[in-house]
Write an enzyme that holds these catalytic residues in place. Structure first.
Site: not given
Length: 302
Positions: A36, A62, A102, A125
């Site tokens: 986890d 993501t 990037d 993000y």
């Protein structure tokens, strides 16, 4: 045989890493049901039980747009967890491989970014991934942080699979033409990672950040056109394929802002480790060839 702890085994890169790393040692591949990554205690316990010589962290938050509404969760997975892994790797004397993006850059430069260029992420993000980089650097130890770009594979949700599907469902696709990147097949990233670990004796003396996306770059619009062009070669003349129209980012608003030109230079990783990522179009063609021959090809290219 060395023990390799791999996290995120069911993700796009993690899935490919299982095969790529297998010749290098005993791979202990984990998903979030076994480790986890939102729990520091879970991370420490699993690593201490496994006692690996190498940790490859392929897990991550993501979903770029969803991160805007879940910043705390994204920060825990992308920012805090890598730092805990770095601490445990250093305690064991293990090597840590971690994947970044990037999107830590704002994309305002007119030349490819090198590893030492200033970071300035424009979305949550990117900020959380940068936090993960800094946490690992603060711990030290033997580590490589590998920045990738526009990852795709036969698994999960990604730009290539979406374009392949929509190209057979619609007559026209509108794709932004003011965002550039280096589309990277997860298989190529996994193979390059295995190549790096074959030179693992070099890592302690050359620890740090490296750019590891595909060679060269393209726009989202040109990427979409190339996906359809290559897919048509394998699907044959039957059926209609959508045309692609260029638009600006302003015409396709999303919750998270994207950097326009976060293109990166790969000279450092080639110079130090002799790793030379293939051109993005070469990677894409190899991926579509495999997809066309696989059992999923009927779904992707009917």
């Amino acid at each position: 045989m060395q023990r390799i702890l791999l996290t995120g085994k069911n993700g796009q890169v993690g899935w490919e890493l299982q095969g790529a790393l297998a010749p290098l040692g005993t791979v202990i591949a984990l998903d979030r049901s076994r480790m986890d990554v939102t729990s520091d205690d879970s991370i420490r316990r699993i690593i201490r039980e496994a006692k690996p010589g190498i940790i490859v962290n392929a897990t991550g938050y993501t979903n770029v747009d969803k991160a805007e509404s879940e910043p705390d969760l994204a920060m825990q997975v992308n920012g805090a967890a890598p730092g805990i892994m770095a601490e445990e790797a250093k305690r064991l004397g293990a090597i840590l491989i971690h994947y970044s993006t990037d999107y830590v850059f704002d994309g305002e430069l007119t030349r490819p970014y090198v590893e030492d260029d200033a970071t300035n992420p424009v979305n949550t993000y990117g900020k959380t991934k940068l936090a993960g980089e800094r946490a690992i650097e603060a711990v030290g130890g033997a580590y490589l942080i590998l920045r990738a770009s526009w990852i795709y594979s036969a698994r999960g949700r990604n730009f290539v699979l979406t374009i392949l599907r929509l190209a057979r469902e619609k007559r026209e696709l509108s794709v932004v033409d003011d965002q550039a990147g280096s589309p990277s097949w997860a298989r190529s990233l996994a193979v390059a990672t295995a190549d790096l670990l074959r030179h693992k004796d070099l890592i302690p003396g050359h620890k740090g950040i490296y750019h590891l996306s595909a060679a060269d770059h393209t726009s989202r619009y040109e990427f979409a056109k190339t996906i359809i062009k290559i897919a048509r070669e394998f699907a044959g003349p039957s059926g209609d394929w959508a045309s692609v129209k260029p638009i600006t980012s302003d015409q396709y608003p999303l919750p998270a802002r994207r950097p326009c030109n976060p293109v990166t230079s790969k000279h450092k990783i080639k110079r130090i480790f002799r790793v030379d990522p293939p051109n993005w179009e070469v990677q894409l063609r190899a991926f579509i060839v495999e997809l066309a021959r696989s059992s999923t090809s009927k779904d992707m290219m009917p």
